[in-house]
Design an enzyme around this catalytic site. Sequence first.
Site, PDB file in Angstrom:
ATOM      1  N   LEU A   1       0.693   5.718 -11.356  1.00 39.55           N
ATOM      2  CA  LEU A   1       2.116   5.608 -11.076  1.00 39.55           C
ATOM      3  C   LEU A   1       2.971   5.764 -12.324  1.00 39.55           C
ATOM      4  CD1 LEU A   1       1.981   2.539  -8.665  1.00 39.55           C
ATOM      5  CD2 LEU A   1       2.639   4.866  -8.023  1.00 39.55           C
ATOM      6  N   GLY A   2       2.575   5.096 -13.396  1.00 44.76           N
ATOM      7  CA  GLY A   2       3.372   5.146 -14.613  1.00 44.76           C
ATOM      8  C   GLY A   2       3.525   6.552 -15.154  1.00 44.76           C
TER       9      GLY A   2
ATOM     10  N   TYR B   1      -5.374 -11.361  -7.896  1.00 46.29           N
ATOM     11  CA  TYR B   1      -4.490 -10.190  -7.951  1.00 46.29           C
ATOM     12  C   TYR B   1      -3.282 -10.416  -7.058  1.00 46.29           C
ATOM     13  CZ  TYR B   1      -2.650  -5.493  -7.308  1.00 46.29           C
ATOM     14  OH  TYR B   1      -1.807  -4.399  -7.242  1.00 46.29           O
TER      15      TYR B   1
END
Length: 287
Positions: free
Chosen positions: A13-14, A153
Amino acid sequence: MTVSLITGTTSGLGLAIARVLVDRGDQVIAAVRDPDRATCLLPGVEARQLDLADLDSVRAFADALRVDHRHLDLLINNAGVMGMPRTLTAQGDELQFGVNHLGHFALTGLLLDLLTAGREPRVVTVSSNLHRKGVIRFDDLTGVTGYDPMAFYNQSKLANAVFGLELDRRLTAAGSPIRSVLAHPGFTRTNLQQAGTVGFNRLMLRISTPLIAQGPRQGALPILYAATNPSVHGGEFYGPSGPGELRGSPTLVEPSADARDAQLGKRLWAVSEQLTGVLYPLESRSR
């Protein structure tokens, strides 16, 4: 020129987000563990070393950035780890809570002055649809008495959502120009699913990801919408529009009841200040 800082830009994503912002003409600062890799993948970006698992690194990063920059327009808290075996950060915090939440809590607070000086400044914190399954275990944040990788998480992603909404409350009360916005990418195919997950969780993700998950460029859309659309307001949460918010075009979504709980927000904020040593320079106008 818009100055945009993104954590974790060397994959997934980044990387997809950074490429779009570079293409639109932003001055992109890539906050990553491996600046050389970021420079190879994203020519022209300003790559800086940041290890969110070490609060000393976060402080050093913020101090160095302040030397070279007078303002920051956009901060995207994107980097994260998922489903790791129980591991501790440099300061002794559980790794997923430390990287996904505490590191970004500290980074945002330490850069608040640069953001305040920015043009229409915005903080986008990337959560997950799995925040809805999260429970914050204040009595055992490091997993000493019982650790499940995915449960921790989910806890870290709930903490992201709680933080983003509590930050919005505090910015609003202080009359700050900064908008705090949340986003999640749905079920997106990145190396996050396989880089840290173990055992049954890894097997299930290996099976389901090719069948259901969307690609990083599609998953990045809700985050980019939250980061760039002028109609976005502080306190909003964006995710995919499809069934179960797994995939689709960006739309406004509803955070969980726990994420919206103001008392939980205050409690997490106090704990985060204690664990990071970072105090936000915000005062309510009503005082």
